[in-house]
Design an enzyme around this catalytic site. Structure first.
Site, PDB file in Angstrom:
ATOM      1  N   LYS A   1     -18.404  -5.368   7.755  1.00 26.08           N
ATOM      2  CA  LYS A   1     -17.109  -6.041   7.713  1.00 26.08           C
ATOM      3  C   LYS A   1     -16.463  -5.978   9.093  1.00 26.08           C
ATOM      4  CE  LYS A   1     -12.924  -6.191   4.900  1.00 26.08           C
ATOM      5  NZ  LYS A   1     -12.171  -5.579   3.818  1.00 26.08           N
TER       6      LYS A   1
ATOM      7  N   SER B   1      -3.185  -7.510   3.203  1.00 27.36           N
ATOM      8  CA  SER B   1      -3.423  -7.316   4.635  1.00 27.36           C
ATOM      9  C   SER B   1      -3.810  -8.640   5.299  1.00 27.36           C
ATOM     10  CB  SER B   1      -4.529  -6.282   4.851  1.00 27.36           C
ATOM     11  OG  SER B   1      -4.113  -5.021   4.398  1.00 27.36           O
TER      12      SER B   1
ATOM     13  N   ARG C   1      -2.099  -6.509  -7.990  1.00 28.46           N
ATOM     14  CA  ARG C   1      -0.998  -7.392  -7.612  1.00 28.46           C
ATOM     15  C   ARG C   1      -0.802  -8.497  -8.636  1.00 28.46           C
ATOM     16  NH1 ARG C   1      -3.557  -8.496  -1.871  1.00 28.46           N
ATOM     17  NH2 ARG C   1      -5.222  -8.714  -3.346  1.00 28.46           N
TER      18      ARG C   1
ATOM     19  N   HIS D   1       0.840  -1.202   0.000  1.00 29.47           N
ATOM     20  CA  HIS D   1       0.000   0.000   0.000  1.00 29.47           C
ATOM     21  C   HIS D   1       0.876   1.252   0.000  1.00 29.47           C
ATOM     22  CE1 HIS D   1      -3.162  -2.552   2.287  1.00 29.47           C
ATOM     23  NE2 HIS D   1      -3.638  -2.361   1.070  1.00 29.47           N
TER      24      HIS D   1
END
Length: 161
Positions: free
Chosen positions: A40, A127, A89, A16
């Site tokens: 979430k 993460s 990614r 990030h």
């Protein structure tokens, strides 16, 4: 020109941070937009995530941190941002990100999505992976800023107490 880099950042990783630094070189102003999603479950609270990000970007004068609940394109419009930054990614990220970019474009055609390929040394990093490694006591100092590594260590040690 102003850009927004949205995400949950739970926690912020070196991947990030790489994208934030590169974006800060491309845009006059960058807002790291921390997601607020009541459905979430996050490891870190919104305030903790914001603090960890701010600690990690102190060296970047044209980057700020904010939070928002709702559509990112609405936030962008309200803050006169013309670009949403998204990191890729791997090919597996592309389909989901392309769909989101197309939805955003259908809602606000004047706001563009810019895809930045993650630096190869961070292409495996997420993460979720960082939290998994930290949860089992693995070293994460090479994956996240040092303040984040410390916060992860403290969080998981507190669960053992």
């Amino acid at each position: 020109m102003k850009a927004i880099y949205p995400g949950s950042f739970d926690p912020i990783t070196l991947g990030h941070l790489d994208l934030i630094e590169r974006s800060s070189n491309l845009f006059k102003s960058v807002i790291v937009l921390v997601a607020v999603n009541s459905e979430k479950q996050y490891l870190f609270s919104l305030a903790e995530r914001i603090k960890l990000i701010k600690n990690s970007i102190q060296h970047l004068r044209n980057v700020e941190v904010d939070s928002f609940s709702g559509l990112t394109v609405n936030y962008a419009k309200q803050h006169n941002a013309k670009t949403i930054i998204r990191g890729l990614r791997a090919v597996s990220d592309f389909e989901r990100e392309l769909q989101m970019a197309q939805i955003n474009h259908s809602l606000k055609p004047d706001i563009e999505t810019l895809f930045l390929a993650t630096a190869s040394e961070y292409s495996f990093l997420s993460s979720s992976v960082v939290k998994e490694v930290a949860r089992f006591g693995g070293a994460v100092e090479h994956l996240v800023p040092l303040s984040v590594a410390k916060a992860l260590r403290e969080h998981y040690q507190s669960l053992l107490s």
